[in-house]
Design a protein around this motif. Structure first.
Motif, PDB file in Angstrom:
ATOM      1  N   MET A  33     -44.374  48.480  12.342  1.00 37.89           N
ATOM      2  CA  MET A  33     -44.399  47.063  12.658  1.00 37.89           C
ATOM      3  C   MET A  33     -43.963  46.862  14.105  1.00 37.89           C
ATOM      4  N   ASN A  34     -44.758  46.124  14.834  1.00 38.89           N
ATOM      5  CA  ASN A  34     -44.413  45.772  16.208  1.00 38.89           C
ATOM      6  C   ASN A  34     -43.625  44.465  16.179  1.00 38.89           C
ATOM      7  N   PRO A  35     -42.313  44.505  16.455  1.00 39.50           N
ATOM      8  CA  PRO A  35     -41.501  43.289  16.367  1.00 39.50           C
ATOM      9  C   PRO A  35     -41.887  42.216  17.384  1.00 39.50           C
ATOM     10  N   ASP A  36     -42.613  42.602  18.431  1.00 37.42           N
ATOM     11  CA  ASP A  36     -43.018  41.648  19.462  1.00 37.42           C
ATOM     12  C   ASP A  36     -44.357  40.982  19.166  1.00 37.42           C
ATOM     13  N   GLU A  37     -45.022  41.424  18.091  1.00 35.28           N
ATOM     14  CA  GLU A  37     -46.321  40.848  17.741  1.00 35.28           C
ATOM     15  C   GLU A  37     -46.138  39.420  17.226  1.00 35.28           C
ATOM     16  N   LYS A  47     -38.392  39.230  10.640  1.00 36.35           N
ATOM     17  CA  LYS A  47     -37.527  40.307  10.133  1.00 36.35           C
ATOM     18  C   LYS A  47     -36.058  39.925  10.268  1.00 36.35           C
ATOM     19  N   GLU A  48     -35.698  39.338  11.379  1.00 32.35           N
ATOM     20  CA  GLU A  48     -34.313  38.914  11.596  1.00 32.35           C
ATOM     21  C   GLU A  48     -33.894  37.879  10.545  1.00 32.35           C
ATOM     22  N   ALA A  49     -34.777  36.941  10.238  1.00 30.48           N
ATOM     23  CA  ALA A  49     -34.475  35.937   9.214  1.00 30.48           C
ATOM     24  C   ALA A  49     -34.258  36.602   7.857  1.00 30.48           C
ATOM     25  N   ASN A  93     -31.071  38.417   7.670  1.00 31.30           N
ATOM     26  CA  ASN A  93     -29.946  37.482   7.582  1.00 31.30           C
ATOM     27  C   ASN A  93     -29.932  36.690   6.275  1.00 31.30           C
ATOM     28  N   GLY A  94     -30.684  37.160   5.282  1.00 37.07           N
ATOM     29  CA  GLY A  94     -30.572  36.594   3.943  1.00 37.07           C
ATOM     30  C   GLY A  94     -31.757  35.812   3.415  1.00 37.07           C
ATOM     31  N   ALA A  95     -32.750  35.496   4.239  1.00 34.44           N
ATOM     32  CA  ALA A  95     -33.918  34.755   3.748  1.00 34.44           C
ATOM     33  C   ALA A  95     -34.781  35.695   2.915  1.00 34.44           C
ATOM     34  N   LYS A  96     -35.090  35.284   1.700  1.00 33.83           N
ATOM     35  CA  LYS A  96     -35.867  36.140   0.801  1.00 33.83           C
ATOM     36  C   LYS A  96     -37.208  35.540   0.396  1.00 33.83           C
ATOM     37  N   GLU A 150     -43.348  42.691   2.293  1.00 33.81           N
ATOM     38  CA  GLU A 150     -43.112  44.054   2.789  1.00 33.81           C
ATOM     39  C   GLU A 150     -41.647  44.274   3.114  1.00 33.81           C
ATOM     40  N   LEU A 151     -41.056  43.320   3.779  1.00 36.42           N
ATOM     41  CA  LEU A 151     -39.663  43.455   4.223  1.00 36.42           C
ATOM     42  C   LEU A 151     -38.659  43.406   3.087  1.00 36.42           C
ATOM     43  N   THR A 152     -39.005  42.688   2.011  1.00 33.62           N
ATOM     44  CA  THR A 152     -38.085  42.568   0.876  1.00 33.62           C
ATOM     45  C   THR A 152     -38.420  43.541  -0.243  1.00 33.62           C
TER      46      THR A 152
END
Length: 59
Positions: free
Chosen positions: A1-5, A19-21, A24-27, A55-57
């Motif tokens: 994953m490109n975080p700047d995309e 991803k940061e959200a 920090n607990g957002a599901k 994907e992230l969760t």
């Protein structure tokens, strides 16, 4: 994953910001939207953001 995309071009929100959200607990999409405002202008990114959150969760 490109975080700047950029995933939301209306508000210039990147995958890294999503991803940061999540980190920090957002599901859910609604929780991520609350933290970032993603998907609040035209809505074209909603499906892509939902997939990224899944994907992230691991869901």
């Amino acid at each position: 994953m490109n975080p700047d995309e950029v995933i939301c071009s209306c508000l210039n929100i990147t995958k890294g910001m999503i991803k940061e959200a999540v980190d920090n607990g957002a599901k859910t999409f609604e929780e991520v939207q609350e933290k970032t405002d993603v998907g609040t202008v035209c809505g074209a990114c909603v499906e892509d953001v939902e997939k990224l959150i899944a994907e992230l969760t691991g869901k």
